[in-house]
Design a protein around this motif. Structure first.
Motif, PDB file in Angstrom:
ATOM      1  N   ASP A  75      -7.988  24.787 -23.452  1.00  0.00           N
ATOM      2  CA  ASP A  75      -6.838  25.211 -24.244  1.00  0.00           C
ATOM      3  C   ASP A  75      -5.803  25.958 -23.436  1.00  0.00           C
ATOM      4  O   ASP A  75      -4.608  25.804 -23.635  1.00  0.00           O
ATOM      5  N   ASP A  76      -6.219  26.805 -22.505  1.00  0.00           N
ATOM      6  CA  ASP A  76      -5.266  27.634 -21.777  1.00  0.00           C
ATOM      7  C   ASP A  76      -4.565  26.870 -20.675  1.00  0.00           C
ATOM      8  O   ASP A  76      -3.801  27.442 -19.910  1.00  0.00           O
ATOM      9  N   ASP A  77      -4.820  25.549 -20.577  1.00  0.00           N
ATOM     10  CA  ASP A  77      -4.212  24.772 -19.507  1.00  0.00           C
ATOM     11  C   ASP A  77      -3.243  23.748 -20.073  1.00  0.00           C
ATOM     12  O   ASP A  77      -2.034  23.864 -19.964  1.00  0.00           O
ATOM     13  N   THR A  78      -3.785  22.725 -20.747  1.00  0.00           N
ATOM     14  CA  THR A  78      -2.929  21.648 -21.228  1.00  0.00           C
ATOM     15  C   THR A  78      -2.011  22.094 -22.344  1.00  0.00           C
ATOM     16  O   THR A  78      -0.928  21.538 -22.508  1.00  0.00           O
ATOM     17  N   ARG A  79      -2.435  23.073 -23.150  1.00  0.00           N
ATOM     18  CA  ARG A  79      -1.629  23.455 -24.315  1.00  0.00           C
ATOM     19  C   ARG A  79      -0.335  24.168 -23.928  1.00  0.00           C
ATOM     20  O   ARG A  79       0.504  24.423 -24.778  1.00  0.00           O
ATOM     21  N   THR A  80      -0.173  24.465 -22.666  1.00  0.00           N
ATOM     22  CA  THR A  80       1.057  25.117 -22.239  1.00  0.00           C
ATOM     23  C   THR A  80       2.171  24.104 -21.991  1.00  0.00           C
ATOM     24  O   THR A  80       3.287  24.503 -21.715  1.00  0.00           O
ATOM     25  N   ARG A  81       1.857  22.799 -22.073  1.00  0.00           N
ATOM     26  CA  ARG A  81       2.861  21.784 -21.795  1.00  0.00           C
ATOM     27  C   ARG A  81       2.929  20.784 -22.941  1.00  0.00           C
ATOM     28  O   ARG A  81       2.003  20.658 -23.734  1.00  0.00           O
ATOM     29  N   TRP A  82       4.018  20.043 -22.970  1.00  0.00           N
ATOM     30  CA  TRP A  82       4.188  18.993 -23.971  1.00  0.00           C
ATOM     31  C   TRP A  82       3.925  17.645 -23.290  1.00  0.00           C
ATOM     32  O   TRP A  82       4.495  17.361 -22.244  1.00  0.00           O
ATOM     33  N   PRO A  83       3.100  16.780 -23.919  1.00  0.00           N
ATOM     34  CA  PRO A  83       2.779  15.482 -23.293  1.00  0.00           C
ATOM     35  C   PRO A  83       3.871  14.448 -23.518  1.00  0.00           C
ATOM     36  O   PRO A  83       3.673  13.430 -24.205  1.00  0.00           O
ATOM     37  N   TRP A  84       5.031  14.685 -22.915  1.00  0.00           N
ATOM     38  CA  TRP A  84       6.169  13.802 -23.151  1.00  0.00           C
ATOM     39  C   TRP A  84       5.917  12.392 -22.628  1.00  0.00           C
ATOM     40  O   TRP A  84       6.171  11.399 -23.314  1.00  0.00           O
ATOM     41  N   ARG A  85       5.450  12.308 -21.397  1.00  0.00           N
ATOM     42  CA  ARG A  85       5.357  10.990 -20.766  1.00  0.00           C
ATOM     43  C   ARG A  85       4.335  10.099 -21.454  1.00  0.00           C
ATOM     44  O   ARG A  85       4.615   8.917 -21.713  1.00  0.00           O
ATOM     45  N   SER A  86       3.152  10.642 -21.720  1.00  0.00           N
ATOM     46  CA  SER A  86       2.135   9.818 -22.374  1.00  0.00           C
ATOM     47  C   SER A  86       2.561   9.436 -23.788  1.00  0.00           C
ATOM     48  O   SER A  86       2.325   8.304 -24.240  1.00  0.00           O
ATOM     49  N   GLU A  90       1.974  16.419 -18.044  1.00  0.00           N
ATOM     50  CA  GLU A  90       1.142  17.228 -18.909  1.00  0.00           C
ATOM     51  C   GLU A  90      -0.193  17.591 -18.294  1.00  0.00           C
ATOM     52  O   GLU A  90      -1.060  18.144 -18.936  1.00  0.00           O
ATOM     53  N   GLN A  91      -0.421  17.272 -17.030  1.00  0.00           N
ATOM     54  CA  GLN A  91      -1.715  17.567 -16.450  1.00  0.00           C
ATOM     55  C   GLN A  91      -1.940  19.042 -16.261  1.00  0.00           C
ATOM     56  O   GLN A  91      -3.048  19.522 -16.355  1.00  0.00           O
ATOM     57  N   GLY A  92      -0.919  19.791 -15.960  1.00  0.00           N
ATOM     58  CA  GLY A  92      -1.088  21.233 -15.802  1.00  0.00           C
ATOM     59  C   GLY A  92      -1.746  21.550 -14.474  1.00  0.00           C
ATOM     60  O   GLY A  92      -1.912  20.719 -13.603  1.00  0.00           O
ATOM     61  N   THR A  93      -2.131  22.778 -14.333  1.00  0.00           N
ATOM     62  CA  THR A  93      -2.760  23.248 -13.124  1.00  0.00           C
ATOM     63  C   THR A  93      -4.158  23.705 -13.416  1.00  0.00           C
ATOM     64  O   THR A  93      -4.519  24.005 -14.532  1.00  0.00           O
ATOM     65  N   ASP A  94      -4.951  23.779 -12.360  1.00  0.00           N
ATOM     66  CA  ASP A  94      -6.347  24.174 -12.531  1.00  0.00           C
ATOM     67  C   ASP A  94      -6.444  25.665 -12.725  1.00  0.00           C
ATOM     68  O   ASP A  94      -6.083  26.441 -11.847  1.00  0.00           O
ATOM     69  N   ALA A  95      -6.904  26.071 -13.911  1.00  0.00           N
ATOM     70  CA  ALA A  95      -7.036  27.487 -14.198  1.00  0.00           C
ATOM     71  C   ALA A  95      -8.316  28.067 -13.687  1.00  0.00           C
ATOM     72  O   ALA A  95      -8.527  29.258 -13.770  1.00  0.00           O
ATOM     73  N   GLY A  96      -9.179  27.285 -13.099  1.00  0.00           N
ATOM     74  CA  GLY A  96     -10.450  27.798 -12.614  1.00  0.00           C
ATOM     75  C   GLY A  96     -10.492  27.964 -11.129  1.00  0.00           C
ATOM     76  O   GLY A  96     -11.529  27.881 -10.502  1.00  0.00           O
ATOM     77  N   GLY A  97      -9.329  28.155 -10.489  1.00  0.00           N
ATOM     78  CA  GLY A  97      -9.268  28.288  -9.047  1.00  0.00           C
ATOM     79  C   GLY A  97      -9.978  29.511  -8.548  1.00  0.00           C
ATOM     80  O   GLY A  97     -10.239  30.456  -9.246  1.00  0.00           O
ATOM     81  N   SER A  98     -10.255  29.462  -7.271  1.00  0.00           N
ATOM     82  CA  SER A  98     -10.936  30.590  -6.652  1.00  0.00           C
ATOM     83  C   SER A  98      -9.958  31.683  -6.343  1.00  0.00           C
ATOM     84  O   SER A  98      -8.756  31.479  -6.290  1.00  0.00           O
ATOM     85  N   LEU A 149       5.639   9.011 -24.833  1.00  0.00           N
ATOM     86  CA  LEU A 149       6.648   7.956 -24.696  1.00  0.00           C
ATOM     87  C   LEU A 149       6.001   6.610 -24.406  1.00  0.00           C
ATOM     88  O   LEU A 149       6.395   5.580 -24.958  1.00  0.00           O
ATOM     89  N   ALA A 150       4.959   6.638 -23.547  1.00  0.00           N
ATOM     90  CA  ALA A 150       4.262   5.381 -23.232  1.00  0.00           C
ATOM     91  C   ALA A 150       3.574   4.821 -24.480  1.00  0.00           C
ATOM     92  O   ALA A 150       3.633   3.602 -24.741  1.00  0.00           O
ATOM     93  N   PHE A 151       2.928   5.682 -25.255  1.00  0.00           N
ATOM     94  CA  PHE A 151       2.287   5.221 -26.495  1.00  0.00           C
ATOM     95  C   PHE A 151       3.324   4.647 -27.463  1.00  0.00           C
ATOM     96  O   PHE A 151       3.088   3.620 -28.118  1.00  0.00           O
ATOM     97  N   THR A 152       4.469   5.307 -27.580  1.00  0.00           N
ATOM     98  CA  THR A 152       5.512   4.867 -28.517  1.00  0.00           C
ATOM     99  C   THR A 152       6.020   3.478 -28.149  1.00  0.00           C
ATOM    100  O   THR A 152       6.155   2.590 -29.015  1.00  0.00           O
ATOM    101  N   VAL A 153       6.310   3.287 -26.861  1.00  0.00           N
ATOM    102  CA  VAL A 153       6.810   1.975 -26.414  1.00  0.00           C
ATOM    103  C   VAL A 153       5.756   0.904 -26.661  1.00  0.00           C
ATOM    104  O   VAL A 153       6.056  -0.203 -27.144  1.00  0.00           O
ATOM    105  N   PHE A 154       4.502   1.217 -26.351  1.00  0.00           N
ATOM    106  CA  PHE A 154       3.432   0.233 -26.525  1.00  0.00           C
ATOM    107  C   PHE A 154       3.263  -0.143 -27.998  1.00  0.00           C
ATOM    108  O   PHE A 154       3.094  -1.324 -28.338  1.00  0.00           O
ATOM    109  N   VAL A 155       3.292   0.864 -28.878  1.00  0.00           N
ATOM    110  CA  VAL A 155       3.109   0.590 -30.305  1.00  0.00           C
ATOM    111  C   VAL A 155       4.257  -0.267 -30.845  1.00  0.00           C
ATOM    112  O   VAL A 155       4.030  -1.240 -31.591  1.00  0.00           O
ATOM    113  N   LEU A 191       2.092  12.224 -31.896  1.00  0.00           N
ATOM    114  CA  LEU A 191       1.174  12.496 -30.780  1.00  0.00           C
ATOM    115  C   LEU A 191       1.718  13.558 -29.822  1.00  0.00           C
ATOM    116  O   LEU A 191       0.960  14.099 -29.014  1.00  0.00           O
ATOM    117  N   LEU A 192       2.993  13.849 -29.932  1.00  0.00           N
ATOM    118  CA  LEU A 192       3.562  14.892 -29.080  1.00  0.00           C
ATOM    119  C   LEU A 192       2.947  16.256 -29.389  1.00  0.00           C
ATOM    120  O   LEU A 192       2.907  17.145 -28.525  1.00  0.00           O
TER     121      LEU A 192
END
Length: 424
Positions: free
Chosen positions: A39-50, A3-11, A52-58, A91-92
């Protein structure tokens, strides 16, 4: 993480931005971490991995908490596990629907605690949901959700416990509420810090984008000036010599041949300089194949002007200048002489050099009179001169002289131009 996405502020050109922030931010690729992206960066992806980690921990943490609180709180029934799973899976959507997630996690936690199930990682889902809402700018919604959870906890722990599971519960101590309030304040403080960081990074990204656009505009203007100066001068020479050749074609073929030779030389030079400008566009990172023009080519410029019927007198010694100033001085002289050829009835011009006080002074005079309404130039040439001088911190004065004719006076600061070139 996915879910990290890419840097939208590149040169421009696909490269990433140059980041001068603290090391922990550079570890994330030149920007804030994944939970604090725009918003235009992270919102394009779903935070599946994090998620899942929260779900297992809880789920695992709640099982451990149930073992420790056995006898004091109700056992984890299937309904409790469903509540824990729903709260974690919400949280997804924390990047797409942060307000809904903040209230949803608070509601599931409230039902879970009201049913008498063990305290534990159930609060983590509320913390992450409200954190995401505050970072996204929905501060009131997050505060309301946490406030509602605290009020509900106070009611359950101190008044409604008699009628709620598990049977035989006693009222909770008020010291427990201090812990809950401290937990809420810590979440709010951390979230506000993350939000401030995010806004700061967004401003920096906008400033980098604006600086990139400004550099692109400056480069576009520079290329436009180069092409104008090269083509205007060469085409003016070609135009004059073509007229001479046509007029003398029958009466003086030898003079017509000389005019055609001048046309050929001027066109060849113009093509060479245009290719040099185009090569810079095609491969901006490569060194130019030929050195930029400078005052060392002044004799060649005088010879070309002579071919167009203009006698140029040089007063003073052309100084040695830094490359940027040298190019600007040459182009100013070139454009001024081109204007004399095109717009003045004079066949004589003077180029005077002077230097002192960290400045170089160029003066180009002709005796006139003007041959058209646009005496001194059509406007583009003079504008280009002023832009060249202004880019180096200098000035241009151009206008008719009191005793007739036209004068162009350029003042270029040599020391300031050196510093400007070093900054590029």
């Amino acid at each position: 993480m996915a879910e990290q996405g890419t840097d939208a502020g590149g040169s421009p050109g696909g490269g990433g931005p140059v980041w001068s922030g603290p090391p922990w931010r550079r570890w994330h690729g030149g920007g804030p971490p994944w939970w604090n992206r725009p918003d235009d960066d992270t919102r394009t992806r779903w935070p599946w991995r994090s998620t899942l980690a929260f779900t297992v921990f809880v789920l695992v943490g709640s099982n451990a908490a149930a073992e420790l609180q056995q006898g004091d709180r109700a056992d984890l029934a299937p309904f409790a596990r469903v509540l824990l799973l729903v709260g974690a899976l919400l949280l997804l959507w924390r990047w797409r629907q942060p307000v809904l997630v903040a209230f949803g996690t608070a509601a599931t936690a409230m039902v879970y605690l009201g049913a008498g199930y063990p305290y534990g990682p159930v609060f983590l889902t509320v913390a992450v949901g409200c954190f995401s809402a505050i970072v996204a700018g929905h501060r009131k919604a997050a505060w309301t959700a946490m406030g509602a959870l605290w009020v509900g906890h106070v009611l359950v722990a101190h008044w409604l416990y008699r009628w709620l599971p598990s049977a035989g519960d006693d009222a909770a101590g008020w010291g427990q509420e201090v812990v809950v309030v401290t937990w809420g304040v810590a979440i709010v403080a951390l979230s506000e810090l993350a939000r401030a960081r995010r806004e700061q990074w967004a401003r920096e990204r906008a400033e980098r984008a604006q600086a990139a656009r400004r550099r692109a505009d400056e480069e576009r203007l520079r290329i436009a000036r180069e092409l104008h100066d090269v083509l205007a001068h060469s085409i003016s020479v070609i135009n004059v010599q073509a007229g001479v050749g046509l007029a003398l074609l029958d009466s003086d073929p030898e003079q017509a041949r000389t005019a055609l030779t001048t046309i050929k030389a001027a066109s060849k030079e113009a093509l060479g300089e245009v290719r040099q400008v185009l090569d810079t566009l095609r491969a901006p990172g490569d060194a130019p194949r030929a050195p930029a023009p400078g005052l060392a080519r002044l004799p060649e410029l005088v010879e070309q002007a002579a071919g167009a019927g203009l006698t140029v007198e040089i007063e003073g010694e052309p100084p040695e200048l830094p490359p940027g100033t040298d190019l600007a001085a040459f182009r100013i002289v070139q454009e001024a002489l081109t204007n004399v050829v095109r717009h003045s009835g004079s066949r004589h011009a003077r180029v005077c050099f002077g230097r002192g006080g960290g400045e170089v002074r160029l003066r180009i005079d002709d005796d006139g009179p003007a041959t058209g309404t646009d005496a001194g130039g059509s406007g583009n040439g003079l504008a280009g001169m002023r832009e060249r001088a202004a880019a180096l911190g200098g000035t241009i004065e151009a206008g008719p002289r009191d005793d007739g004719g036209f004068r162009v006076l350029a003042v270029l600061p040599v020391r300031a131009s050196r510093e400007a070139e070093e900054d590029r």
